[in-house]
Design a protein around this motif. Structure first.
Motif, mmCIF file in Angstrom:
data_model
loop_
_atom_site.group_PDB
_atom_site.id
_atom_site.type_symbol
_atom_site.label_atom_id
_atom_site.label_comp_id
_atom_site.label_asym_id
_atom_site.label_seq_id
_atom_site.Cartn_x
_atom_site.Cartn_y
_atom_site.Cartn_z
ATOM 1 N N SER A 109 0.874 -1.169 0.000
ATOM 2 C CA SER A 109 0.000 0.000 0.000
ATOM 3 C C SER A 109 0.910 1.217 0.000
ATOM 4 O O SER A 109 2.117 1.087 -0.121
ATOM 5 C CB SER A 109 -0.923 -0.007 1.227
ATOM 6 N N ARG A 110 0.333 2.392 0.149
ATOM 7 C CA ARG A 110 1.138 3.608 0.095
ATOM 8 C C ARG A 110 2.235 3.637 1.156
ATOM 9 O O ARG A 110 3.356 4.051 0.892
ATOM 10 C CB ARG A 110 0.225 4.817 0.239
ATOM 11 N N ASN A 111 1.922 3.166 2.364
ATOM 12 C CA ASN A 111 2.879 3.215 3.463
ATOM 13 C C ASN A 111 3.245 1.840 4.004
ATOM 14 O O ASN A 111 3.616 1.710 5.168
ATOM 15 C CB ASN A 111 2.340 4.082 4.605
ATOM 16 N N ARG A 112 3.126 0.822 3.190
ATOM 17 C CA ARG A 112 3.450 -0.543 3.634
ATOM 18 C C ARG A 112 4.205 -1.262 2.517
ATOM 19 O O ARG A 112 3.760 -1.291 1.387
ATOM 20 C CB ARG A 112 2.189 -1.288 4.000
ATOM 21 N N THR A 113 5.346 -1.847 2.890
ATOM 22 C CA THR A 113 6.210 -2.507 1.915
ATOM 23 C C THR A 113 6.584 -3.892 2.414
ATOM 24 O O THR A 113 6.874 -4.065 3.594
ATOM 25 C CB THR A 113 7.505 -1.684 1.710
ATOM 26 N N ARG A 114 6.562 -4.866 1.522
ATOM 27 C CA ARG A 114 7.001 -6.220 1.859
ATOM 28 C C ARG A 114 8.444 -6.382 1.400
ATOM 29 O O ARG A 114 8.771 -6.135 0.242
ATOM 30 C CB ARG A 114 6.122 -7.268 1.203
ATOM 31 N N MET A 115 9.297 -6.797 2.323
ATOM 32 C CA MET A 115 10.697 -7.066 2.008
ATOM 33 C C MET A 115 10.897 -8.578 2.047
ATOM 34 O O MET A 115 10.641 -9.215 3.067
ATOM 35 C CB MET A 115 11.619 -6.384 3.027
ATOM 36 N N ILE A 116 11.354 -9.134 0.936
ATOM 37 C CA ILE A 116 11.663 -10.558 0.852
ATOM 38 C C ILE A 116 13.176 -10.659 0.742
ATOM 39 O O ILE A 116 13.770 -10.128 -0.195
ATOM 40 C CB ILE A 116 10.984 -11.214 -0.367
ATOM 41 N N MET A 117 13.783 -11.298 1.724
ATOM 42 C CA MET A 117 15.236 -11.391 1.761
ATOM 43 C C MET A 117 15.645 -12.860 1.729
ATOM 44 O O MET A 117 15.136 -13.660 2.511
ATOM 45 C CB MET A 117 15.782 -10.718 3.022
ATOM 46 N N SER A 118 16.568 -13.193 0.817
ATOM 47 C CA SER A 118 17.030 -14.572 0.729
ATOM 48 C C SER A 118 18.547 -14.621 0.605
ATOM 49 O O SER A 118 19.167 -13.714 0.056
ATOM 50 C CB SER A 118 16.384 -15.285 -0.459
ATOM 51 N N ILE A 119 19.112 -15.690 1.138
ATOM 52 C CA ILE A 119 20.542 -15.965 1.033
ATOM 53 C C ILE A 119 20.681 -17.381 0.503
ATOM 54 O O ILE A 119 20.092 -18.318 1.053
ATOM 55 C CB ILE A 119 21.247 -15.867 2.406
ATOM 56 N N ASP A 120 21.456 -17.526 -0.565
ATOM 57 C CA ASP A 120 21.717 -18.837 -1.152
ATOM 58 C C ASP A 120 23.225 -19.058 -1.115
ATOM 59 O O ASP A 120 23.978 -18.278 -1.695
ATOM 60 C CB ASP A 120 21.195 -18.887 -2.585
ATOM 61 N N MET A 121 23.661 -20.100 -0.410
ATOM 62 C CA MET A 121 25.091 -20.386 -0.272
ATOM 63 C C MET A 121 25.422 -21.710 -0.947
ATOM 64 O O MET A 121 24.718 -22.703 -0.749
ATOM 65 C CB MET A 121 25.484 -20.458 1.205
ATOM 66 N N ARG A 122 26.525 -21.709 -1.724
ATOM 67 C CA ARG A 122 26.976 -22.914 -2.417
ATOM 68 C C ARG A 122 28.474 -23.112 -2.170
ATOM 69 O O ARG A 122 29.252 -22.186 -2.372
ATOM 70 C CB ARG A 122 26.713 -22.806 -3.904
ATOM 71 N N PRO A 123 28.863 -24.316 -1.748
ATOM 72 C CA PRO A 123 30.286 -24.570 -1.495
ATOM 73 C C PRO A 123 31.044 -24.767 -2.807
ATOM 74 O O PRO A 123 30.519 -25.338 -3.761
ATOM 75 C CB PRO A 123 30.266 -25.862 -0.682
ATOM 76 N N ARG A 124 32.305 -24.300 -2.845
ATOM 77 C CA ARG A 124 33.145 -24.491 -4.026
ATOM 78 C C ARG A 124 34.437 -25.224 -3.695
ATOM 79 O O ARG A 124 35.218 -25.522 -4.589
ATOM 80 C CB ARG A 124 33.470 -23.135 -4.676
ATOM 81 N N THR A 125 34.657 -25.515 -2.400
ATOM 82 C CA THR A 125 35.830 -26.276 -1.978
ATOM 83 C C THR A 125 35.389 -27.328 -0.963
ATOM 84 O O THR A 125 34.283 -27.245 -0.409
ATOM 85 C CB THR A 125 36.890 -25.359 -1.321
ATOM 86 N N ILE A 126 36.268 -28.284 -0.703
ATOM 87 C CA ILE A 126 35.947 -29.337 0.280
ATOM 88 C C ILE A 126 35.766 -28.743 1.691
ATOM 89 O O ILE A 126 34.778 -29.065 2.359
ATOM 90 C CB ILE A 126 37.038 -30.446 0.279
ATOM 91 N N PRO A 127 36.673 -27.877 2.169
ATOM 92 C CA PRO A 127 36.441 -27.291 3.502
ATOM 93 C C PRO A 127 35.131 -26.495 3.573
ATOM 94 O O PRO A 127 34.439 -26.522 4.598
ATOM 95 C CB PRO A 127 37.650 -26.372 3.712
ATOM 96 N N ALA A 128 34.776 -25.812 2.478
ATOM 97 C CA ALA A 128 33.515 -25.068 2.459
ATOM 98 C C ALA A 128 32.330 -26.025 2.510
ATOM 99 O O ALA A 128 31.328 -25.755 3.178
ATOM 100 C CB ALA A 128 33.442 -24.196 1.210
ATOM 101 N N ARG A 129 32.447 -27.151 1.844
ATOM 102 C CA ARG A 129 31.385 -28.159 1.870
ATOM 103 C C ARG A 129 31.192 -28.693 3.291
ATOM 104 O O ARG A 129 30.069 -28.873 3.762
ATOM 105 C CB ARG A 129 31.726 -29.298 0.908
ATOM 106 N N LEU A 130 32.300 -28.914 3.996
ATOM 107 C CA LEU A 130 32.226 -29.383 5.380
ATOM 108 C C LEU A 130 31.580 -28.333 6.288
ATOM 109 O O LEU A 130 30.777 -28.659 7.164
ATOM 110 C CB LEU A 130 33.619 -29.737 5.900
ATOM 111 N N LEU A 131 31.938 -27.069 6.070
ATOM 112 C CA LEU A 131 31.355 -25.978 6.856
ATOM 113 C C LEU A 131 29.843 -25.908 6.641
ATOM 114 O O LEU A 131 29.068 -25.830 7.597
ATOM 115 C CB LEU A 131 32.009 -24.644 6.498
#
Length: 159
Positions: free
Chosen positions: A99-121
């Motif tokens: 509406s005029r004074n109401r806003t919906r905020m949709i926030m997302s985080i997508d994480m993808r591992p690229r190394t073996i230590p990152a996959r373990l984390l």
């Protein structure tokens, strides 16, 4: 691994976008929390292509992050891509005017591992997913409330 949440904010679409695209205050907040943040581009105004380099402690190690502002579509969307110690993460903020004074905020985080230590984390993070989702939603709700409070005081001055 993906986290997603939405919050309805009692402020105009433009006000919410102004708050979520206030990169200078976000840099200062990261510095207060112990991170070292350096802007690595030469752009004068916020727009697609802004870049940062950051170093911060996490789990007894110094992690480094390189961030790129991939999408900057005022006043509807911001997308930030980052590489953090072997993890590629995309943070997306979408804003919808309810509406005029109401806003919906949709926030997302997508994480993808690229190394073996990152996959373990990320695997260890998946084991604690429920508590991480709860903390993530709580933090986004607190951020949304701070945006509301920021504009509520300017919209309704005390007399």
């Amino acid at each position: 691994m993906k986290f997603k949440t939405r919050e309805d904010i009692e402020a105009t679409l433009e006000q919410v976008f102004e708050a979520v695209s206030d990169f200078d205050s976000m840099e200062r907040a990261a510095l207060r929390r112990g991170a070292e943040v350096t802007r690595t581009d030469t752009l004068t105004a916020p727009r697609q292509g802004m870049t940062w380099h950051a170093a911060f402690p996490y789990r007894n190690r110094i992690r480094t992050a390189d961030m790129l502002l991939k999408t900057y579509e005022a006043p509807h969307q911001i997308e930030l891509f980052s590489k953090i110690s072997g993890i590629e993460a995309t943070v997306e903020v979408e804003l919808l005017s309810l509406s005029r004074n109401r806003t919906r905020m949709i926030m997302s985080i997508d994480m993808r591992p690229r190394t073996i230590p990152a996959r373990l984390l990320l695997q260890s993070m998946k084991l604690a997913r429920a508590s991480l989702v709860k903390r993530y939603r709580k933090r986004v709700a607190k951020y949304a409330m701070s945006i509301e409070n920021r504009y509520r005081t300017t919209a309704h001055p005390i007399r």
